[in-house]
Design a protein around this motif. Structure first.
Motif, mmCIF file in Angstrom:
data_model
loop_
_atom_site.group_PDB
_atom_site.id
_atom_site.type_symbol
_atom_site.label_atom_id
_atom_site.label_comp_id
_atom_site.label_asym_id
_atom_site.label_seq_id
_atom_site.Cartn_x
_atom_site.Cartn_y
_atom_site.Cartn_z
ATOM 1 N N ARG A 191 0.847 -1.201 0.000
ATOM 2 C CA ARG A 191 0.000 0.000 0.000
ATOM 3 C C ARG A 191 0.882 1.250 0.000
ATOM 4 O O ARG A 191 1.148 1.871 1.017
ATOM 5 N N ARG A 192 1.317 1.624 -1.197
ATOM 6 C CA ARG A 192 2.229 2.764 -1.329
ATOM 7 C C ARG A 192 1.598 4.072 -0.864
ATOM 8 O O ARG A 192 2.285 5.002 -0.450
ATOM 9 N N GLU A 193 0.272 4.128 -0.925
ATOM 10 C CA GLU A 193 -0.417 5.372 -0.566
ATOM 11 C C GLU A 193 -0.302 5.709 0.916
ATOM 12 O O GLU A 193 -0.534 6.873 1.307
ATOM 13 N N VAL A 194 0.061 4.730 1.767
ATOM 14 C CA VAL A 194 0.123 5.040 3.202
ATOM 15 C C VAL A 194 1.208 6.057 3.517
ATOM 16 O O VAL A 194 1.131 6.762 4.527
ATOM 17 N N LEU A 195 2.224 6.162 2.644
ATOM 18 C CA LEU A 195 3.283 7.141 2.887
ATOM 19 C C LEU A 195 2.799 8.570 2.679
ATOM 20 O O LEU A 195 3.449 9.520 3.107
ATOM 21 N N HIS A 196 1.652 8.724 2.046
ATOM 22 C CA HIS A 196 1.121 10.048 1.724
ATOM 23 C C HIS A 196 -0.219 10.327 2.409
ATOM 24 O O HIS A 196 -0.676 11.466 2.444
ATOM 25 N N ASP A 197 -0.812 9.296 2.937
ATOM 26 C CA ASP A 197 -2.139 9.394 3.552
ATOM 27 C C ASP A 197 -2.054 10.172 4.873
ATOM 28 O O ASP A 197 -1.398 9.737 5.813
ATOM 29 N N PRO A 198 -2.727 11.340 4.977
ATOM 30 C CA PRO A 198 -2.658 12.106 6.231
ATOM 31 C C PRO A 198 -3.362 11.408 7.392
ATOM 32 O O PRO A 198 -3.178 11.782 8.545
ATOM 33 N N HIS A 199 -4.143 10.382 7.081
ATOM 34 C CA HIS A 199 -4.877 9.663 8.122
ATOM 35 C C HIS A 199 -4.270 8.284 8.424
ATOM 36 O O HIS A 199 -4.830 7.531 9.222
ATOM 37 N N ALA A 200 -3.154 7.959 7.807
ATOM 38 C CA ALA A 200 -2.608 6.604 7.906
ATOM 39 C C ALA A 200 -2.089 6.301 9.311
ATOM 40 O O ALA A 200 -1.483 7.153 9.978
ATOM 41 N N ALA A 201 -2.306 5.078 9.742
ATOM 42 C CA ALA A 201 -1.793 4.616 11.030
ATOM 43 C C ALA A 201 -0.319 4.234 10.901
ATOM 44 O O ALA A 201 0.127 3.783 9.841
ATOM 45 N N HIS A 202 0.421 4.395 11.979
ATOM 46 C CA HIS A 202 1.842 4.046 11.990
ATOM 47 C C HIS A 202 2.035 2.579 11.612
ATOM 48 O O HIS A 202 2.962 2.227 10.865
ATOM 49 N N GLU A 203 1.166 1.716 12.108
ATOM 50 C CA GLU A 203 1.292 0.293 11.824
ATOM 51 C C GLU A 203 1.153 -0.011 10.331
ATOM 52 O O GLU A 203 1.826 -0.891 9.797
ATOM 53 N N SER B 220 8.948 18.813 -7.210
ATOM 54 C CA SER B 220 7.494 18.664 -7.122
ATOM 55 C C SER B 220 6.969 19.314 -5.850
ATOM 56 O O SER B 220 7.656 19.349 -4.821
ATOM 57 N N GLN B 221 5.738 19.818 -5.927
ATOM 58 C CA GLN B 221 5.087 20.345 -4.729
ATOM 59 C C GLN B 221 4.610 19.185 -3.865
ATOM 60 O O GLN B 221 3.980 18.251 -4.355
ATOM 61 N N ARG B 222 4.947 19.226 -2.570
ATOM 62 C CA ARG B 222 4.605 18.124 -1.680
ATOM 63 C C ARG B 222 3.759 18.617 -0.520
ATOM 64 O O ARG B 222 3.804 19.790 -0.158
ATOM 65 N N HIS B 223 3.056 17.674 0.092
ATOM 66 C CA HIS B 223 2.203 17.996 1.222
ATOM 67 C C HIS B 223 2.989 18.091 2.515
ATOM 68 O O HIS B 223 2.453 18.486 3.552
ATOM 69 N N ASP B 224 4.278 17.713 2.475
ATOM 70 C CA ASP B 224 5.114 17.793 3.669
ATOM 71 C C ASP B 224 6.449 18.435 3.290
ATOM 72 O O ASP B 224 6.631 18.934 2.177
ATOM 73 N N LYS B 225 7.403 18.414 4.195
ATOM 74 C CA LYS B 225 8.693 19.062 3.970
ATOM 75 C C LYS B 225 9.760 18.072 3.511
ATOM 76 O O LYS B 225 10.957 18.335 3.638
#
Length: 613
Positions: free
Chosen positions: A266-278, A370-375
């Protein structure tokens, strides 16, 4: 993890020593590298408690550290203005000299740091080395390696090698390719399915069934003579289960998870603002398969090892670029450090990452600028354009409606604003991990032509998989061993030889000629293919776009894709802003010239390219 800074001895004992069994990684380095730090991994039984002495101008031992295993030692060196040459590294225990090895700082080739990487003016030929051509039959089966030659088995080793590629460089160059990317060539001492190269068991050794380290450099040198660069396929995320580290890890945390724990993918978890650490850990720390243990790049010693290894291969083999396998599966912070280190050493190099996501937002995240949602900081120049590949197949396979067909291709390009540099993306119709494009398009050669014409004329750096030029396919299966079939003519006794065209069918010869025609076009007008792309929204099954460059105002390319089953008259009035400076158009396909004051006729189900002058 235990660290020990060990004292350096100043007294030396001179006596005859047995031949050393010590392994050193990297096996050599170079003088005058931009980075002054160098970390040597020393491997030998019981070496961890040794003391170290080095006496060479420009080299200072900063620290010597042992981790959890008694059989590894890490020497951190500061290398400043050290001249090329060989110097001894001496190992002591209880005041006695127990081992001595010579380590070499080589002289760099002129201007090595400013090597030019692959770019939008290039075209990449992707090769599965085991399946392309067998140039050395004596290395098909090598003593000590369990996976023997078996050309009849889809997952076996078929005997293709580096010499086979060298033998056919003329074929690759005459087609018009300017870069070669091979699947990994490093040792894969696995009991089976070792041919693909993605289960590394030695990071510094070419698999002997492919050749040698020296032969790999020879490939690079001979390819360069023909204007071709070599791109290495680097695996940072995992190793093969037969790697010596699995028997003796330098530290307890060298590998993520002690036993097979599958990644979630699930590659999207690295970008998901709601993703759980696990969930993030389940993606990053999981293994692909039981035979591919996942590396823990959070370990600073492993991170340094992988960084130096990539630099070593670029320098050793004089490479033009790196392709990184399963990029986002490695630790994010490590990837930031890895890209920064490599690109600082080689500012003009190109690196392309495999991020197999069809969402441009996720793919773009990794590219520099690229513009990113984080730093997050990335120095990665390029990414494989999986979103474009997916939409290309869908666009050509779907009916033309208000939401499907060529509109899908147009819309994915309209999303280029999310990328730091869309012109530096690697674009492709297929690769070694998916069905061949001819199969994906139901063996329709008209659709195949649209696909390869688009890939070779759109923005970005085009990559074609070996065999695309002869319509290789994999009907009825998605087995990778069959997708990566042997290239006809690469083995003695082959009844069909694509290198000489012996036994090729009419359609295959047509396809080969078409690829060559388009690649020669790219070589004739590199500034246009590295320039701007302006496209017009598809209408009635026809998609028109232009390639142009400010530095070449007197010419441009116009590409017309017609999916309709009838020929079409394309009225040019709609494109007047792009055509206003030109008087005529010459068809690349027919070499016929037409004026621009009348409609142009394009064949049914075709892709045509027009040189505007």
């Amino acid at each position: 993890m235990i660290k020990r800074n060990l004292l350096l001895l100043t007294s030396l004992c001179f006596f005859s020593l047995p031949a050393s069994a010590i392994e050193v990684s990297p096996p050599n380095w170079w003088a005058n590298m931009k980075h002054t730090s160098l970390q040597l991994m020393i491997t030998e039984k019981g070496i961890a408690d040794a003391e170290v002495k080095i006496d060479y101008p420009g080299i200072k031992v900063q620290s010597v550290n042992a981790l959890d295993s008694a059989n590894y030692l890490f020497i951190d060196l500061l290398v400043t203005d050290a001249p090329p040459g060989t110097f001894p590294i001496r190992f002591f225990k209880d005041g006695d000299l127990i081992e001595e090895i010579n380590y070499e700082l080589k002289r760099r080739i002129p201007d090595a740091a400013n090597r030019e990487g692959f770019a939008a003016t290039d075209s990449i030929y992707l090769i599965t080395p085991d399946r392309f051509a067998n140039g050395d039959y004596e290395n098909d089966t090598v003593e000590g390696y369990a996976d023997k030659s078996n050309r009849d088995y889809k997952g076996g080793r078929h005997g293709g090698d580096i010499q086979g590629i060298i033998n056919h460089l003329d074929y690759i160059a005459e087609l018009g390719f300017t870069q070669i990317w091979t699947m990994p060539l490093l040792e894969n001492a696995m009991p089976q399915y070792s041919y693909h190269g993605y289960s590394t068991t030695d990071f510094y050794t070419i698999d002997p069934r492919f050749g040698t380290n020296a032969l790999y450099r020879e490939l690079s040198d001979k390819a360069a003579e023909k204007g071709i660069g070599i791109i290495i396929d680097v695996v940072l995320n995992h190793i093969g289960s037969e790697h010596p580290w699995m028997e003796d890890k330098p530290s307890a945390d060298w590998i993520n998870n002690e036993t097979f724990t599958p990644t979630s993918h699930r590659r999207e978890v690295l970008h998901d603002p709601h993703a759980a650490h696990e969930d993030k850990a389940a993606f990053s720390d999981g293994w692909f398969v039981p035979t591919m243990p996942d590396l823990n790049q959070r370990n600073p010693y492993l991170a340094q090892y992988l960084i130096q290894n990539s630099i070593w291969w670029v320098e050793h083999a004089n490479l033009s670029g790196i392709r990184v396998d399963t990029y986002s599966y490695s630790d994010k912070a490590f990837l930031s450090d890895w890209t920064a280190r490599v690109m600082t050493e080689y500012p003009q190099l190109n690196i392309v990452a495999e991020e197999w996501s069809v969402n441009p937002l996720i793919t773009a995240y990794w590219q520099e600028g690229s513009q990113r949602h984080d730093k997050y900081t990335s120095a990665l120049p390029s990414v494989m354009d999986f979103p474009l590949q997916s939409k290309l197949v869908s666009a050509l396979s779907s009916d033309e409606t208000w939401a499907s067909g060529l509109r899908e291709l147009y819309e994915v390009l309209a999303s280029d604003f999310v990328y730091g540099d869309p012109g530096n993306l690697v674009v492709f119709a297929d690769n070694h991990d998916m069905s061949r494009i001819y199969t994906q398009l139901n063996e329709d050669k008209s659709l195949w032509d649209m696909a390869v014409t688009f890939i070779l004329t759109t923005r970005g750096i085009p990559q074609l998989f070996y065999g695309t030029e002869i319509l290789m396919s994999n009907p009825g299966t998605d087995d990778h061993g069959l997708i990566r079939s042997d290239f006809p003519g690469g083995w003695q006794g082959d009844k069909v030889n694509a290198f000489t065209r012996k036994g090729l069918g009419t359609d295959q010869i047509w396809a080969q000629d078409r690829i060559k025609q388009l690649l020669m076009l790219r070589q004739a007008h590199p500034e246009l293919l590295a320039g701007e792309l302006t496209h017009y929204g598809p209408q009635d099954g026809v998609y028109v776009y232009f390639r142009h460059a400010e530095q070449s105002p007197n010419k441009a390319l116009m590409v017309v894709i017609n999916k309709n089953k009838e020929k079409e008259e394309v009225v040019l009035e709609r494109f007047k802003s792009m055509l206003k400076d030109f008087k005529q158009a010459r068809s690349v396909e027919s070499d016929q010239t037409t004026t621009l004051d009348n409609p142009i006729t394009v064949p049914a189900q075709s892709a045509t390219v027009w040189l505007l002058q």
